[in-house]
Scaffold this active site. Sequence first.
Site, PDB file in Angstrom:
ATOM      1  N   HIS A  77     -48.278  -6.803  32.131  1.00 55.36           N
ATOM      2  CA  HIS A  77     -47.326  -8.786  32.840  1.00 55.36           C
ATOM      3  C   HIS A  77     -46.104  -8.464  31.790  1.00 55.36           C
ATOM      4  O   HIS A  77     -44.835  -8.939  32.165  1.00 55.36           O
ATOM      5  CB  HIS A  77     -48.023  -9.546  32.469  1.00 55.36           C
ATOM      6  CG  HIS A  77     -49.052 -10.083  34.313  1.00 55.36           C
ATOM      7  ND1 HIS A  77     -49.893  -8.172  34.579  1.00 55.36           N
ATOM      8  CD2 HIS A  77     -48.904 -10.726  34.796  1.00 55.36           C
ATOM      9  CE1 HIS A  77     -50.275  -9.369  35.532  1.00 55.36           C
ATOM     10  NE2 HIS A  77     -49.884 -10.585  35.318  1.00 55.36           N
ATOM     11  N   HIS A 132     -55.125  -9.848  27.629  1.00 55.74           N
ATOM     12  CA  HIS A 132     -54.248  -8.741  26.485  1.00 55.74           C
ATOM     13  C   HIS A 132     -55.199  -9.398  24.773  1.00 55.74           C
ATOM     14  O   HIS A 132     -54.899 -11.113  25.103  1.00 55.74           O
ATOM     15  CB  HIS A 132     -53.194  -8.754  26.696  1.00 55.74           C
ATOM     16  CG  HIS A 132     -52.664  -7.855  28.392  1.00 55.74           C
ATOM     17  ND1 HIS A 132     -53.315  -6.530  28.329  1.00 55.74           N
ATOM     18  CD2 HIS A 132     -52.580  -8.552  29.022  1.00 55.74           C
ATOM     19  CE1 HIS A 132     -52.919  -6.192  28.687  1.00 55.74           C
ATOM     20  NE2 HIS A 132     -52.239  -7.066  30.086  1.00 55.74           N
TER      21      HIS A 132
END
Length: 255
Positions: free
Chosen positions: A144, A200
């Site tokens: 992303h 993440h």
Amino acid sequence: MNNVLGEVLIRLVIGVIALYFDKVRPFTRKIQPDELWLYKNPRTDSYVTTTTLWIMSLGIPTAVILCVSFAKRKQSDALQGFLACSLGCVLNALLTNIIKVIVGRPRPDFFWRCYPDGVVSSNLSCTGDMNVVQEGRKSFPSGHSSWAFAGLGFLALYIAGKLHTFSREGKAHAWKLVAPLAPLCSALMIALSRTCDYHHHWQDVACGSALGLFCAYISYCHYYPKLSSPVSDQPLVDIPIRTTSSMEGVSVKTI
């Protein structure tokens, strides 16, 4: 026309290779019992969905390029903008997917992907759905983040070039500095959201953002002049090549 087809073909080839690596099984990194706490964050939905990411990183830059081209009535600018932006995006996709497969870093929520019932097996082998587990081993770098900075990072450079933000013409105009920062701020928000939804680690986000911005920068420089150039608003193909000097019968050409 042949040149454009060649450019498109290169992007298609890179894109296919990127998709291939997206399906490759990542490296199985060993997790020691004393480090399981790093991966015990809860599983949550993404704050920024994949659809939203595509709209932000691809849709918005495309819309801006079309609007600028229409306003300036220059089809070549739209073509060069698309070529530059798409090259940065496919390069970013390829590098991101390759690194993910090689590193195989577990996500912060990997524990619950690996042990959905919360019970750790004696040999530490995962008991969860293998597709979910394999996806959980692709934390580094953040996709992303890299995609956001590849698309919106390019848009920031594109806007800065059109407004002459960093050339003499654009100095002392605050709005010309703020305008290119808007896409970067949006990319930063997308990147930071990946730590908030526990998809993440912060290192994944930092490196993914740097990777995406790097791809955006090199692709922009391949099709547009330096941002400090007095003709930074024009693609390189529209800038005439002049013979600036000659030495011993050999012409030296610069843009």
